[in-house]
Design an enzyme around this catalytic site. Structure first.
Site, mmCIF file in Angstrom:
data_model
loop_
_atom_site.group_PDB
_atom_site.id
_atom_site.type_symbol
_atom_site.label_atom_id
_atom_site.label_comp_id
_atom_site.label_asym_id
_atom_site.label_seq_id
_atom_site.Cartn_x
_atom_site.Cartn_y
_atom_site.Cartn_z
ATOM 1 C CE1 TYR A 58 -3.289 2.934 0.507
ATOM 2 C CE2 TYR A 58 -1.850 3.593 2.315
ATOM 3 C CZ TYR A 58 -2.873 3.875 1.438
ATOM 4 O OH TYR A 58 -3.477 5.113 1.482
ATOM 5 C CG HIS A 88 -3.629 14.214 -1.814
ATOM 6 N ND1 HIS A 88 -3.885 13.578 -3.002
ATOM 7 C CD2 HIS A 88 -3.901 13.306 -0.831
ATOM 8 C CE1 HIS A 88 -4.300 12.347 -2.759
ATOM 9 N NE2 HIS A 88 -4.329 12.149 -1.455
ATOM 10 C CG ASN A 200 -0.324 9.420 5.363
ATOM 11 O OD1 ASN A 200 -0.273 8.213 5.390
ATOM 12 N ND2 ASN A 200 -1.429 10.053 5.057
ATOM 13 C CE1 TYR A 282 -18.054 31.844 45.483
ATOM 14 C CE2 TYR A 282 -18.976 30.740 43.546
ATOM 15 C CZ TYR A 282 -18.931 30.915 44.918
ATOM 16 O OH TYR A 282 -19.741 30.162 45.714
ATOM 17 N NE ARG A 285 -14.670 33.963 48.295
ATOM 18 C CZ ARG A 285 -15.852 33.366 48.510
ATOM 19 N NH1 ARG A 285 -15.890 32.184 49.092
ATOM 20 N NH2 ARG A 285 -16.975 33.946 48.152
ATOM 21 C CG PHE A 331 -2.976 8.361 9.021
ATOM 22 C CD1 PHE A 331 -4.332 8.400 9.315
ATOM 23 C CD2 PHE A 331 -2.494 7.279 8.309
ATOM 24 C CE1 PHE A 331 -5.184 7.384 8.913
ATOM 25 C CE2 PHE A 331 -3.343 6.258 7.902
ATOM 26 C CZ PHE A 331 -4.702 6.305 8.208
ATOM 27 C CD GLU A 415 -8.799 8.782 3.853
ATOM 28 O OE1 GLU A 415 -9.138 9.984 3.953
ATOM 29 O OE2 GLU A 415 -7.862 8.397 3.135
#
Length: 501
Positions: A58, A88, A200, A282, A285, A331, A415
Site C-alpha cells: 500500500y 492533494h 501523511n 469568586y 477568591r 496518521f 476514511e
C-alpha cells in the site's frame, strides 16, 4: 561576528521548550549523522523491497485511500508520488502564520529523520534548506480532516519541492520553480512512497498546537499578573492564596497559582492593609482554582504533544530491520484533536474569569468611583471596554465547542471516521487572539483602579509594571477614544515579557 547557533535534527527528542528556544534564538537546522544513517538504511530497504516483491504494498506500489487496490507499475512510481502531491494540494482559506509554516517544516523533518518513512536523504535536506533560508510555502488554514493526517496542507507545503505551488521568500510571493532557480536547486524527483511520507502525518495540527502553546502560556502569565493587579485595585484579600488552602486540595496548578500570586504581591502596602470586607467574589477568591485548572490542562496538552511530535505518523510505516511495511493508522489525529479542544475550553476560561473581574472593578465598590472615572455621568469612563470584553468572551464560548465531536466520511468510505483535529488546532489561535483583547482590557482597568488607591503602593513587581505601562497608556482623567488605548495596550503586551520568577 556572532556564531550562528544550530540544532541537529535527529539528535534527540523534541520538546516544547526546545522548539521555543530554536525559534527564539533563530537556530539553523542540520541533519545529524545518526539520522542520515537511519534515513539511508530505510530507503535502501524500500528500494530492494520494490524491486524484489511482486505483492502489492500500500502506498508504495498501489494507489491511495479507496484506490488502494489499484496496482502501479515500477516505471510509474515517481509519477504516482508527484500526482499525489499535486492532487492533494487542496488547502483553502487564509494563509497560515509564518511561524506555523516553519514549525511544519521542522516537525516533518524530525519525523522523517527517525528512519521509518522511506524517504531520500536529499528530500529531508531540502526541507531543512527551506527552513534555514526562510522560504515559506503557501499553506492555507482549512482543508484538513486530521486523518489521514493533514493531507491538504502538507501537500501545499511540499509542492515547491517538485517545482510546483507558491512560496513567500524575501517578502515576495513567487512560484516554487522560481525559488528553486534562485538557489540553484534541482527539483526533487520523488521515489516510491515519498509523496505519501510527506503528506501523511499530523504536522499541520501539531505545528498549530505548538504555536498555540507558546502563545497560550504567555496568556497564562499575563492573566496571573493582571489578576493580581485587579485584586489590588479591588482591595482584595490575600488569604485565598495562602499555601495552606491549596495543600488541602493539592491540584498542582492550584498550588502553583497560589505561590505565583504570593510572589507577585510580596511587599504590597495595599494587600497588607486591614480589610473591611470578609471575602471577595469568586472571580478574585477562586483564582487559584480557575487559573490552576487551566495550567493543569496546559501541562496535559504539552505531555500529549511531546509524544506526538516525537512519533512517526505517516503511512505505511517501514520497518527495515523486521523486513516489514505495515499499513496502519498512526496518521489519525484523535489523540491531539481531543486535547486541543480541551486546551481551547481551558484558555477560554481565563478570559471568562478576567471579564468578571473587569465588571467588578467598574461597579463603584470599595471606594472606587463608578466606571473608574472621577466624574461618572459626565464621563462614561471604563463602561464600554467591559462590553468589548464580554463580546469576545462570548465569541470564545462559541469557539470552545469541540471540533473533535464531528466526523464526515471521506475517500469514498475508506476514511469513515476522521478527527477534525485541524479545526481543533486552528481555532485555538482565534481563542488566543480574543484573550489578548480581554487581557488588555483587564490591564487597563486594573492599572486605573490601582492609581485610585494612591498614595498606597502595590508590590515592587506590580509598581514596575505600572511604571512601564504608564509610559504607553496614561491614567484616564476624562473620556478618551478607548479604542486607541486598547490597541496601545495590546501592542504593549506583544512587546513585554511577563516573567514571574
Amino acid at each position: 561576528m556572532e556564531k550562528i547557533k544550530t540544532y541537529a535534527i535527529g539528535s534527540g527528542q523534541l520538546t516544547y521548550d526546545l522548539i521555543e528556544k530554536i525559534l527564539k534564538e533563530g537556530m539553523k537546522l542540520t541533519l545529524s549523522e545518526e539520522a542520515r544513517k537511519k534515513i539511508r538504511h530505510c530507503r535502501d530497504f524500500l528500494d530492494r523491497k520494490t524491486d524484489e516483491n511482486t505483492k502489492p504494498v500500500y502506498g508504495v506500489t498501489t494507489g491511495f485511500g479507496s484506490l488502494c487496490n489499484k496496482h502501479i507499475s515500477r516505471n510509474e512510481l515517481t509519477i504516482l508520488q508527484e500526482n499525489l502531491v499535486k492532487s492533494h494540494s487542496c488547502s483553502v482559506g487564509t494563509p497560515v502564520d509564518k511561524t506555523v509554516v516553519k514549525l511544519m517544516l521542522l516537525l516533518k523533518a524530525h519525523a522523517l529523520s527517525m528512519g521509518f518513512s522511506g524517504v531520500q536523504e536529499k528530500t529531508v535536506e531540502r526541507i531543512l534548506d527551506f527552513y534555514n533560508n526562510d522560504i515559506y510555502p503557501l499553506v492555507y488554514d482549512r482543508g484538513s480532516l486530521g486523518a489521514s493526517g493533514d493531507l491538504a496542507p502538507l501537500a501545499n507545503l511540499f509542492l515547491p519541492l517538485i517545482g510546483e505551488g507558491e512560496v513567500i521568500f524575501d517578502n515576495k510571493r513567487m512560484s516554487g520553480r522560481q525559488v528553486l532557480d534562485i538557489f540553484g536547486w534541482d527539483v526533487i524527483k520523488l521515489q516510491s512512497k515519498e509523496g505519501l511520507a510527506l503528506l501523511n502525518g499530523t504536522q499541520f495540527m501539531t505545528a498549530n498546537g505548538i504555536k498555540a502553546l507558546i502563545d497560550g502560556w504567555h496568556m497564562v502569565n499575563c492573566f496571573d499578573l493582571f489578576g493580581a493587579m485587579s485584586l489590588e485595585a479591588f482591595d482584595g484579600r490575600i488569604e485565598p492564596f495562602w499555601d495552606c488552602i491549596q495543600q488541602v486540595r493539592p491540584h498542582p496548578g492550584q498550588i502553583e497559582t497560589g505561590k505565583v500570586f504570593r510572589k507577585i504581591l510580596e511587599g504590597s502596602e495595599i494587600i497588607k492593609r486591614e480589610k473591611e470586607h470578609v471575602q471577595d467574589p469568586y472571580s478574585f477568591r477562586c483564582i487559584p482554582q480557575v487559573h490552576g485548572a487551566v495550567k493543569d490542562a496546559m501541562h496535559h496538552v504539552t505531555e500529549v504533544l511531546h509524544i506526538e511530535i516525537n512519533s512517526v505518523t505517516d503511512n505505511p510505516t517501514v520497518f527495515p530491520d523486521d523486513d516489514m511495511v505495515v499499513s496502519g493508522g498512526n496518521f489519525h489525529g484523535e489523540p491531539i484533536a481531543l486535547v486541543f479542544d480541551y486546551m481551547g475550553v481551558a484558555l477560554h476560561e481565563l478570559g471568562n474569569i478576567s471579564e468578571r473581574r473587569v465588571a467588578q472593578l467598574i461597579l463603584g465598590l470599595r471606594g472606587l468611583p463608578e466606571f473608574l472615572v472621577a466624574k461618572p455621568g459626565l464621563n462614561s469612563g471604563f463602561m464600554i471596554p467591559q462590553y468589548a470584553a464580554a463580546s469576545v468572551v462570548s465569541q470564545n464560548k462559541m469557539y470552545s465547542w469541540p471540533a473533535s465531536c464531528d466526523s464526515i466520511v471521506s475517500s469514498n468510505g475508506q476514511e469513515d471516521l476522521v478527527s477534525m483535529g485541524a479545526n481543533s488546532a486552528t481555532k485555538l489561535h482565534k481563542i488566543i487572539d480574543n484573550l489578548k483583547i480581554v487581557a488588555a482590557i483587564e490591564l487597563m482597568n486594573a492599572a486605573q483602579g490601582i492609581d485610585f488607591r494612591r498614595p498606597l503602593k502595590s508590590s515592587p513587581l506590580i509598581e514596575m509594571m505600572m511604571t512601564e505601562y504608564r509610559k504607553v497608556v496614561p491614567f484616564v482623567e476624562e473620556d478618551v477614544v478607548m479604542e486607541e488605548y486598547i490597541k496601545k495596550t495590546m501592542d504593549f503586551l506583544d512587546n513585554f515579557d511577563i516573567i514571574i520568577e
